[in-house]
Design a protein around this motif. Structure first.
Motif, PDB file in Angstrom:
ATOM      1  N   PRO A   1     -27.446  83.060   1.605  1.00  0.00           N
ATOM      2  CA  PRO A   1     -26.285  83.920   1.865  1.00  0.00           C
ATOM      3  C   PRO A   1     -26.731  85.327   2.272  1.00  0.00           C
ATOM      4  CG  PRO A   1     -26.111  82.841  -0.285  1.00  0.00           C
ATOM      5  CD  PRO A   1     -27.488  82.567   0.237  1.00  0.00           C
ATOM      6  N   GLU A   2     -25.997  85.908   3.225  1.00  0.00           N
ATOM      7  CA  GLU A   2     -26.377  87.237   3.722  1.00  0.00           C
ATOM      8  C   GLU A   2     -26.447  88.250   2.575  1.00  0.00           C
ATOM      9  OE1 GLU A   2     -24.174  88.658   7.117  1.00  0.00           O
ATOM     10  OE2 GLU A   2     -24.721  90.722   6.618  1.00  0.00           O
ATOM     11  N   ALA A   3     -25.562  88.091   1.591  1.00  0.00           N
ATOM     12  CA  ALA A   3     -25.541  89.057   0.485  1.00  0.00           C
ATOM     13  C   ALA A   3     -26.871  89.054  -0.274  1.00  0.00           C
ATOM     14  CB  ALA A   3     -24.385  88.735  -0.461  1.00  0.00           C
ATOM     15  N   GLU A   4     -27.477  87.875  -0.400  1.00  0.00           N
ATOM     16  CA  GLU A   4     -28.769  87.802  -1.116  1.00  0.00           C
ATOM     17  C   GLU A   4     -29.866  88.507  -0.324  1.00  0.00           C
ATOM     18  OE1 GLU A   4     -30.112  83.906  -2.312  1.00  0.00           O
ATOM     19  OE2 GLU A   4     -28.210  83.511  -3.335  1.00  0.00           O
ATOM     20  N   VAL A   5     -29.834  88.298   0.993  1.00  0.00           N
ATOM     21  CA  VAL A   5     -30.840  88.938   1.848  1.00  0.00           C
ATOM     22  C   VAL A   5     -30.643  90.456   1.811  1.00  0.00           C
ATOM     23  CG1 VAL A   5     -31.746  89.089   4.203  1.00  0.00           C
ATOM     24  CG2 VAL A   5     -30.958  86.880   3.310  1.00  0.00           C
TER      25      VAL A   5
ATOM     26  N   GLY B   1     -39.389  84.157   2.362  1.00  0.00           N
ATOM     27  CA  GLY B   1     -38.931  84.064   0.979  1.00  0.00           C
ATOM     28  C   GLY B   1     -37.564  83.450   0.783  1.00  0.00           C
ATOM     29  N   PHE B   2     -36.842  83.186   1.860  1.00  0.00           N
ATOM     30  CA  PHE B   2     -35.501  82.607   1.740  1.00  0.00           C
ATOM     31  C   PHE B   2     -35.437  81.268   2.463  1.00  0.00           C
ATOM     32  CE2 PHE B   2     -34.658  87.176   1.428  1.00  0.00           C
ATOM     33  CZ  PHE B   2     -33.828  87.215   0.321  1.00  0.00           C
ATOM     34  N   PRO B   3     -34.559  80.372   1.990  1.00  0.00           N
ATOM     35  CA  PRO B   3     -34.261  79.196   2.816  1.00  0.00           C
ATOM     36  C   PRO B   3     -33.378  79.631   3.983  1.00  0.00           C
ATOM     37  CG  PRO B   3     -32.907  79.173   0.827  1.00  0.00           C
ATOM     38  CD  PRO B   3     -33.824  80.367   0.715  1.00  0.00           C
ATOM     39  N   PRO B   4     -33.323  78.826   5.051  1.00  0.00           N
ATOM     40  CA  PRO B   4     -32.584  79.245   6.254  1.00  0.00           C
ATOM     41  C   PRO B   4     -31.094  79.508   6.006  1.00  0.00           C
ATOM     42  CG  PRO B   4     -33.929  77.312   6.707  1.00  0.00           C
ATOM     43  CD  PRO B   4     -34.020  77.553   5.236  1.00  0.00           C
ATOM     44  N   ASP B   5     -30.521  78.880   4.964  1.00  0.00           N
ATOM     45  CA  ASP B   5     -29.082  79.044   4.717  1.00  0.00           C
ATOM     46  C   ASP B   5     -28.790  80.067   3.618  1.00  0.00           C
ATOM     47  OD1 ASP B   5     -30.129  77.659   2.625  1.00  0.00           O
ATOM     48  OD2 ASP B   5     -28.578  76.099   2.574  1.00  0.00           O
TER      49      ASP B   5
END
Ligand SMILES: CC(C)(COP(=O)(O)OP(=O)(O)OC[C@H]1O[C@@H](n2cnc3c(N)ncnc32)[C@H](O)[C@@H]1OP(=O)(O)O)[C@@H](O)C(=O)NCCC(=O)NCCS
Length: 162
Positions: free
Chosen positions: A15-19, A9-13
Motif C-alpha cells: 500500500p502507498e501509505a506503507e511506502v 524492501g516491499f512487495p509489488p502490491d
C-alpha cells in the motif's frame, strides 16, 4: 519504484501509505544524521531539480560495528535505468564511505532478480545467502544474498568488471 519491480524492501502490491510512512521515517533519520543520503537530480521542466535516484548509507551503531555501513535503497527512476546511473550512485556511496573513514560496506540483494549478478559485476563479494528469507507473497519466497566490499578496494567498484 516498488510497483515497477524494484527490490527495495516491499512487495509489488505494498500500500502507498506503507511506502510513504517509510519514506517519511527515512527523511527523519537523514535529518537526525543516522543515515547518509546520496541523491541524483536532473533539471525538471520548471527549472527545479527533479530527483532521479537515491542511495543511503546506514552506519553501524555501536563500537563493534562502527567501522562499517549498510548500503540501502539504491534506486533509479525506471525510465532512466540501464544508463549507468545506478553504478554511479553506488560508486559515489563507496566514495562517501571512504570520506567517512569506514572500512567496509555490506548490502543485501533480492534473489530471483538480476541484482546479485549486478553487484558481483561491480566487485562486490557475495559472502552468503539466507535461503527463503524474503517472503514477497505466500507463494513467492526468495533467498536474500549478502554482499561485502572493502572500502579500500573502492577503485575496483566503479564500473562493471567484464
Ligand atoms: C538496481 C538499479 C539501481 C541499477 O541502476 P541502473 O541505473 O539501471 O544500473 P546501471 O545503468 O548502472 O547498470 C546497468 C546494467 O545493470 C543491468 N541492470 C539494471 N538493473 C538490473 C536489475 N534489476 N537486474 C539485473 N540487471 C540489472 C542492466 O541490464 C545493465 O547491464 P549491463 O551493464 O551489462 O549493460 C536499478 O535497476 C533500480 O533502481 N532498480 C529498482 C530498485 C532496486 O531493485 N534496487 C536494488 C536494491 S538491492
Amino acid at each position: 519504484m516498488t510497483r515497477a519491480g524494484g527490490a527495495v524492501g516491499f512487495p509489488p502490491d505494498a500500500p502507498e501509505a506503507e511506502v510513504r510512512a517509510l519514506a517519511e521515517a527515512t527523511a527523519a533519520e537523514v535529518r537526525a544524521g543516522c543515515l547518509h543520503l546520496l541523491a541524483l537530480h536532473r533539471p525538471g521542466p520548471d527549472g527545479a531539480a527533479e530527483l532521479v535516484g537515491t542511495v543511503f548509507l546506514q552506519p553501524g551503531r555501536g563500537p563493534v560495528v562502527a567501522h562499517r555501513a549498510t548500503v540501502i535503497r539504491l534506486m533509479v527512476l525506471p525510465d532512466l535505468q540501464g544508463r549507468g546511473l545506478g553504478g554511479r550512485l553506488l560508486a559515489a556511496a563507496v566514495d562517501r564511505a571512504a570520506e567517512l573513514g569506514l572500512a567496509q560496506l555490506i548490502l543485501s540483494a533480492r534473489g530471483g532478480t538480476g541484482l546479485p549478478a549486478w553487484y558481483a559485476a561491480r566487485s562486490w563479494t557475495e559472502v552468503g545467502r539466507f535461503p527463503g528469507a524474503l517472503r514477497l507473497a505466500p507463494d513467492d519466497v526468495r533467498d536474500e544474498h549478502w554482499f561485502q566490499l572493502g572500502v579500500q578496494d573502492r577503485r575496483e567498484s566503479v564500473g562493471p568488471s567484464r
